[in-house]
Enzyme design. Structure first.
Site, PDB file in Angstrom:
ATOM      1  N   ASP A   9      34.181  24.905  -5.927  1.00 15.93           N
ATOM      2  CA  ASP A   9      35.137  25.866  -6.501  1.00 15.93           C
ATOM      3  C   ASP A   9      35.050  27.211  -5.772  1.00 15.93           C
ATOM      4  O   ASP A   9      36.058  27.795  -5.391  1.00 15.93           O
ATOM      5  CB  ASP A   9      34.931  26.020  -8.019  1.00 15.93           C
ATOM      6  N   ASP A  17      44.534  19.967   1.031  1.00 17.26           N
ATOM      7  CA  ASP A  17      45.896  20.398   0.683  1.00 17.26           C
ATOM      8  C   ASP A  17      45.957  21.921   0.592  1.00 17.26           C
ATOM      9  O   ASP A  17      46.946  22.548   0.983  1.00 17.26           O
ATOM     10  CB  ASP A  17      46.348  19.790  -0.651  1.00 17.26           C
TER      11      ASP A  17
END
Ligand code: ATP
Length: 328
Positions: A199, A227
């Protein structure tokens, strides 16, 4: 002897960008025999199977496979196809090209994603009304294989930094194993490495993308982070990928079927053409691959480009420009 390539366009813009890539391949000095295979939503509607036996056979027999995209049947197509070619490493380079108005002007990151297990192992169940579970699978063998691949890739391709992405502070057993094994493998290689919570890594990839080289990731993290990187370097139309196994490999754009533009003839062929360049590398044609990449870079810098990059060209016009720029 000609290389036999299984060509599986699939659904949506797969039917536009895969022919663009085979046009480029056919114009190179390398010798190819293309064998078509059908798969995806339309194939399921016609035949009842999203990945017919004949397509599996074609992919299994080929020297390499070029795949486009599948819509709703994606999980029934790409996961078994990756199994058919025995692939375990999903390589997703995210590089900034001159002339593309990218958020990150100097990114050159290669995501090496484990693609046989993790949360994509497909083990889900409904254990009670309204309660569903998913089993995450992590094996030492797969962790070692992907870490070894990532560090070797870094060394062979001139990257001096490896990042191991994980979330071992929460997923202590599964990512704990991934982290331990990747660290051990890292210790056996010369390339320097760091570990990063996935994260926090997402934030840092946006803030300091130019500081990253090879990023080794568990399955889902690699899917998401690559992505994210696509957004940094100019969009999904630019990201190629390879699914590499011990003997065989499958090449595909990172993007999906893009239903919003499918059928309009304006899909950006770059991701699939660059996937074809990775295929050329895999089949031991590095000079030809470099010429294809060079032509793509020239067209990205000088045009014509498709609307996702701010241009007005069609897929065919951009593809023809790439072919014209190829210099062998
Ligand atoms: P899928 O469900 O098949 O993954 P999707 O639309 O959710 O389809 P993508 O196909 O990956 O996801 O693409 C997201 C968006 O990015 C598309 O809707 C499209 O606008 C843009 N895009 C993706 N690939 C290209 C491309 N090759 N050329 C131009 N735009 C693209």
């Amino acid at each position: 002897m000609a290389h036999e390539i299984a060509v599986i366009p699939g659904d949506g813009i797969g039917g536009e960008v895969v022919p663009a890539a085979t046009t480029v391949l056919a114009e190179t000095p390398a010798d190819f025999e293309f064998v078509r295979g059908d798969a995806g939503d339309a194939t399921r509607a016609e035949t009842g199977a999203a990945l017919p036996e004949q397509t599996r056979t074609v992919a299994a027999a080929a020297d390499a496979t070029l795949f486009g995209a599948a819509g709703e049947t994606a999980a029934d197509v790409i996961l078994p196809l990756r199994e058919v070619v025995g692939s375990y490493a999903n390589v997703r380079p995210a590089r900034t090209y001159p002339g593309v108005g990218a958020l990150a002007p100097d990114a050159d990151i290669v995501f090496v994603r484990e693609n046989t297990e993790g949360v994509y192992a497909g083990i889900e169940s409904e254990i009670a009304d309204g309660v569903r579970t998913l089993t995450r699978v992590t094996t030492e063998a797969a962790c070692e294989r992907i870490a070894e691949f990532g560090f070797t890739y870094a060394a062979e391709n001139g990257y001096d930094q490896v990042t191991i992405a994980h979330k071992a502070n929460v997923m202590r057993e599964t990512d704990g194993l991934f982290l331990d094994v990747a660290r051990r493998v890292g210790g056996e290689h010369e390339t320097g490495y760091e570990t990063a919570l996935m994260d926090a890594l997402a934030t840092d990839l946006v803030m300091r993308p130019e500081t990253y080289g090879v990023v080794i990731c568990p399955n889902l993290a690699g899917d998401v982070l690559s992505d994210l990187a696509a957004g940094l370097v100019g969009g999904l139309g630019l990201l190629p990928s390879a699914n590499v196994g011990r003997e065989n490999a499958l090449f595909e754009p990172v993007h999906g079927t893009a239903p919003d533009i499918a059928g309009e003839g304006v899909a950006n062929p770059t991701a699939t053409v660059l996937s074809a360049a990775m295929l050329l590398d895999h089949l031991d044609h590095p000079e030809v691959a470099a010429a294809v990449r060079g032509a793509v870079e020239t067209v990205l810098a000088e045009g014509p480009t498709t609307p996702d990059l701010g241009g007005t060209a069609t897929t065919d016009e951009m593809t023809n420009a790439i072919v014209t720029q190829m210099d062998f």
